[in-house]
Design a protein around this motif. Structure first.
Motif, mmCIF file in Angstrom:
data_model
loop_
_atom_site.group_PDB
_atom_site.id
_atom_site.type_symbol
_atom_site.label_atom_id
_atom_site.label_comp_id
_atom_site.label_asym_id
_atom_site.label_seq_id
_atom_site.Cartn_x
_atom_site.Cartn_y
_atom_site.Cartn_z
ATOM 1 N N PHE A 177 40.167 -8.383 41.059
ATOM 2 C CA PHE A 177 41.331 -7.920 40.308
ATOM 3 C C PHE A 177 42.525 -7.804 41.238
ATOM 4 C CE2 PHE A 177 37.604 -6.457 38.092
ATOM 5 C CZ PHE A 177 37.897 -6.746 36.775
ATOM 6 N N LYS A 178 43.696 -7.833 40.646
ATOM 7 C CA LYS A 178 44.935 -7.737 41.407
ATOM 8 C C LYS A 178 45.535 -6.340 41.228
ATOM 9 C CE LYS A 178 48.896 -10.419 42.715
ATOM 10 N NZ LYS A 178 48.640 -11.540 43.598
ATOM 11 N N GLY A 180 36.342 -5.644 42.982
ATOM 12 C CA GLY A 180 37.294 -5.090 43.924
ATOM 13 C C GLY A 180 38.677 -5.650 43.677
ATOM 14 N N ASP A 181 39.666 -4.983 44.281
ATOM 15 C CA ASP A 181 41.053 -5.449 44.209
ATOM 16 C C ASP A 181 41.350 -6.317 45.423
ATOM 17 O OD1 ASP A 181 42.131 -4.205 41.830
ATOM 18 O OD2 ASP A 181 41.931 -2.285 42.867
ATOM 19 N N THR A 182 42.102 -7.361 45.214
ATOM 20 C CA THR A 182 42.475 -8.274 46.287
ATOM 21 C C THR A 182 43.862 -8.845 46.012
ATOM 22 O OG1 THR A 182 41.891 -10.310 47.455
ATOM 23 C CG2 THR A 182 41.252 -10.186 45.145
ATOM 24 N N VAL A 183 44.571 -9.214 47.050
ATOM 25 C CA VAL A 183 45.877 -9.853 46.859
ATOM 26 C C VAL A 183 45.711 -11.322 46.502
ATOM 27 C CG1 VAL A 183 47.167 -8.272 48.319
ATOM 28 C CG2 VAL A 183 46.128 -10.281 49.343
ATOM 29 N N GLU A 184 44.515 -11.871 46.725
ATOM 30 C CA GLU A 184 44.268 -13.294 46.466
ATOM 31 C C GLU A 184 44.011 -13.589 45.005
ATOM 32 O OE1 GLU A 184 40.957 -13.230 48.915
ATOM 33 O OE2 GLU A 184 42.139 -13.164 50.750
ATOM 34 N N SER A 185 43.698 -12.570 44.206
ATOM 35 C CA SER A 185 43.354 -12.783 42.804
ATOM 36 C C SER A 185 44.607 -12.953 41.970
ATOM 37 C CB SER A 185 42.556 -11.584 42.273
ATOM 38 O OG SER A 185 42.355 -11.711 40.899
ATOM 39 N N ALA A 186 44.572 -13.941 41.100
ATOM 40 C CA ALA A 186 45.685 -14.154 40.168
ATOM 41 C C ALA A 186 45.279 -13.692 38.779
ATOM 42 C CB ALA A 186 46.066 -15.624 40.147
ATOM 43 N N GLY A 187 44.218 -12.909 38.673
ATOM 44 C CA GLY A 187 43.691 -12.494 37.375
ATOM 45 C C GLY A 187 42.302 -13.059 37.222
ATOM 46 N N GLY A 188 41.799 -13.064 36.006
ATOM 47 C CA GLY A 188 40.445 -13.540 35.762
ATOM 48 C C GLY A 188 40.298 -15.025 36.034
ATOM 49 N N ASN A 189 39.143 -15.393 36.470
ATOM 50 C CA ASN A 189 38.830 -16.799 36.704
ATOM 51 C C ASN A 189 38.536 -17.440 35.355
ATOM 52 O OD1 ASN A 189 37.503 -19.243 37.169
ATOM 53 N ND2 ASN A 189 36.700 -18.544 39.112
ATOM 54 N N THR A 190 39.352 -18.389 34.956
ATOM 55 C CA THR A 190 39.184 -18.999 33.636
ATOM 56 C C THR A 190 38.032 -19.994 33.590
ATOM 57 O OG1 THR A 190 40.846 -20.665 34.157
ATOM 58 C CG2 THR A 190 41.607 -18.690 33.008
ATOM 59 N N ASP A 191 37.430 -20.296 34.742
ATOM 60 C CA ASP A 191 36.281 -21.191 34.761
ATOM 61 C C ASP A 191 34.979 -20.452 34.449
ATOM 62 O OD1 ASP A 191 37.905 -23.317 35.462
ATOM 63 O OD2 ASP A 191 37.638 -22.956 37.602
#
Length: 133
Positions: free
Chosen positions: A14-15, A68-79
């Motif tokens: 999560f972001k 966990g929260d990360t700066v790399e996440s752009a939201g949920g993985n649509t795959d």
């Protein structure tokens, strides 16, 4: 090949809103948080992570998960989609309703077409970007 019993644990990224997401998911499915650690000034890769969830393990229904929260996440993985089996239509409708709060019902709950199992199905993208079937 030696067959070992391994537990595969889905890990959601999560972001900055991991704790909010866990609250929504536990409301939708029931469950509990086993463990939660937070990013500190010493461990955070970015200042916006300080105080956010570094790692958590939890249960949704009978499934152990982690996040966990990360700066790399752009939201949920649509795959990746998360599939859930419910015991009753009432449970399923309630769960879809909770997940759809500030999200989107992509496909309303309806019977599976033949020759499927005779159950029902739905797809909902929650406000965190994950799709639940």
């Amino acid at each position: 090949m030696d067959k070992k019993k391994h537990e595969i644990i889905p890990y959601l990224s999560f972001k900055g809103n991991c704790e909010e997401a866990l609250s929504a998911y536990i409301k939708a499915f029931g469950g509990e948080i086993y463990y939660m650690s937070r990013w500190s000034e010493e461990t955070a890769d970015a200042p916006e992570l300080i105080g956010k969830v570094m790692h958590t393990e939890f249960a949704l229904g009978g499934t152990r998960m982690a996040a966990g929260d990360t700066v790399e996440s752009a939201g949920g993985n649509t795959d990746i989609r998360l599939m859930v089996h419910m015991d009753t239509i009432e449970e399923a409708l309630n769960t879809v309703s909770v997940l759809a709060e500030s999200g989107t019902v992509l496909s309303p709950l309806k019977p599976h077409p033949e020759p499927d199992d005779g159950g029902c199905g739905s797809a909902t993208r929650d406000r965190f970007g994950f799709i639940w079937i």
